[in-house]
Write an enzyme that holds these catalytic residues in place. Sequence first.
Site, mmCIF file in Angstrom:
data_model
loop_
_atom_site.group_PDB
_atom_site.id
_atom_site.type_symbol
_atom_site.label_atom_id
_atom_site.label_comp_id
_atom_site.label_asym_id
_atom_site.label_seq_id
_atom_site.Cartn_x
_atom_site.Cartn_y
_atom_site.Cartn_z
ATOM 1 N N GLY A 276 43.605 10.947 14.509
ATOM 2 C CA GLY A 276 44.128 11.337 12.986
ATOM 3 C C GLY A 276 42.708 12.286 12.493
ATOM 4 N N ALA A 277 43.086 13.334 12.147
ATOM 5 C CA ALA A 277 41.971 14.249 11.495
ATOM 6 C C ALA A 277 42.156 14.398 10.014
ATOM 7 C CB ALA A 277 41.950 15.651 12.259
ATOM 8 N N GLY A 278 42.646 13.391 9.318
ATOM 9 C CA GLY A 278 42.853 13.486 8.059
ATOM 10 C C GLY A 278 41.328 13.199 7.461
ATOM 11 N N SER B 125 42.545 6.418 12.668
ATOM 12 C CA SER B 125 42.787 6.595 11.345
ATOM 13 C C SER B 125 44.055 7.549 11.013
ATOM 14 C CB SER B 125 41.692 7.428 10.584
ATOM 15 O OG SER B 125 41.227 8.490 11.541
ATOM 16 N N GLY C 61 46.539 6.702 8.892
ATOM 17 C CA GLY C 61 47.025 6.261 7.467
ATOM 18 C C GLY C 61 46.955 4.726 7.314
ATOM 19 N N ALA D 221 41.199 5.715 -4.961
ATOM 20 C CA ALA D 221 40.752 4.674 -5.807
ATOM 21 C C ALA D 221 40.826 5.177 -7.186
ATOM 22 C CB ALA D 221 39.258 4.482 -5.415
ATOM 23 N N HIS E 25 22.148 28.211 -15.792
ATOM 24 C CA HIS E 25 21.831 29.166 -14.677
ATOM 25 C C HIS E 25 20.577 28.421 -14.167
ATOM 26 C CE1 HIS E 25 21.039 32.326 -11.922
ATOM 27 N NE2 HIS E 25 19.620 32.538 -12.603
#
Length: 476
Positions: free
Chosen positions: A191-193, A280, A282, A331, A455
């Site tokens: 899972g590359a979320g 990972s 979900g 969250a 700035h």
Amino acid sequence: MMAKNFDVVVIGGGPGGYIAAIRAAQLGLRTACVDEWTRADGQPALGGTCTNVGCIPSKALLQSSENFDHALHAFGEHGIRVNSIELDLAQMLKRKNKVVRQNNDGIVYLFKKNKVFFLHGCGSFAGGGAGAWQIRVAGDAGETLTAKHVIVATGSKPRPLPDTPFDNKYILDNAGALALAEVPKRLGIVGAGVIGLEMGSVWRRLGAEVTLLEMLETFLPAADETVAKEAWKIFTKEQGLDIVLGAKISHIKTGNKEVSVEYAGVNGEHKLECDRLIVSIGRIPNTDGLETAAAGLKLDSRGFIEVDADCRTNLPNVWAIGDVVRGPMLAHKAEEEGVAVAQRIAGQHGHVDFNTVPWVVYTAPEIAWVGKTEQQLKNEGVAYRVGSFPFMANGRARALGDTRGFVKFLADSETDRILGVHIIGPMASEMISEAVVAMEFHATAEDIALICHAHPSLSEAMKEAALGVAKRSLNF
Ligand SMILES: Cc1cc2nc3c(=O)[nH]c(=O)nc-3n(C[C@H](O)[C@H](O)[C@H](O)COP(=O)(O)OP(=O)(O)OC[C@H]3O[C@@H](n4cnc5c(N)ncnc54)[C@H](O)[C@@H]3O)c2cc1C
């Protein structure tokens, strides 16, 4: 057993639940919060997934590992010579635990301050009905509470791969991934979320060889394509994350102190051997122990508690919020729903705008966005203009030594109203707030372009990208 009567009982003390409880108490409602999270020493640990094994510890480790990486690779450029750099992982984890504990304690303090009655234990529906729900609290508290309103905020839990349960020794969920006692030589991540990328970044910086196996063929499909493309370049080429897209896991075997993952890729069958595997892929809604069936609380086909737009469930005076209901598992989304529900219970207006919920990936550089992506606008046939500004042309980014990435504004061609803002670059998580405020006030790109920004600051890139919508950027 003693009966206690409350206006509101909140089940779950994560960001959704604890915030809902505080807001309800502030509004004068007699409020209790029941949470079952238990530390290794048996003590309660308020704050849910977010505080204990999610947002907070992951950000603590991301910061520590980034400091380590800077000491190794960036200090020299600043003229800081460090003779020997050593990783003290035990101290890094100790610090992470301390940060978690500070957040746990902070919520205990807030409950006392706001007179929220806290009970440690598992809460479940034990009968009653509208105006007088009974909530049984198993565990230390061992009481039955009566509540006019119930807010369910029981969150989510990690989704395992089929036939591969988490053992948190070799097959790790988020809790295991945040507590590895030594840096694995070869770390696999399925899972590359967001979570996969954050965890991969931490352990890569600390020295692991990291391979991410992603089922989808598109990298970060929810992000704007130009941002995803830039992120891909940085993560794979600069940072050495090996990300495999289109990888379909067929078999996982643990044994002999390693994990073997067989997967079908775009060009045939492959095998990944690694020392640890983070899964990972979900999260799933958590309704364990609530006795939803006995109470008649309706779940949807994916197990989420079914709610309307205002977080009302099918049961009178029973509400549900956060990860356990539809919508993004974030969250801040849970918190917003918590406040809105508390206000509705108190007869006030509750407001959550799903169109302006910001998304953040805390990699380096960070990625953050709000509103529509360019691909969404194209699909919807909306006419838009783009303004983009690279951090390479921003003085503060140069001084920081972090000039990767850009800010991109998308504005309606006709009205100039901001439709989406996408950032990949330093402190994107902080900068995105300006875009959220602007969109909440229905600002145009010109509105941002007309505002004086300090700035040198990274936020000048926001103004320049907004100016870019009218092809008026000054510093690029
Ligand atoms: C590794 C990781 C990193 C993350 N990083 C981010 C981030 O950077 N930003 C972000 O916005 N989101 C992040 N998230 C997601 C975020 O943690 C969740 O969206 C958020 O915690 C959801 O809040 P919640 O209140 O709905 O549920 P939770 O935080 O899951 O809390 C639910 C609580 O209810 C308790 N509970 C459950 N059932 C019962 C019961 N029957 N009785 C009593 N108590 C019960 C649980 O023990 C828990 O304490 C991350 C998640 C993970 C896993």
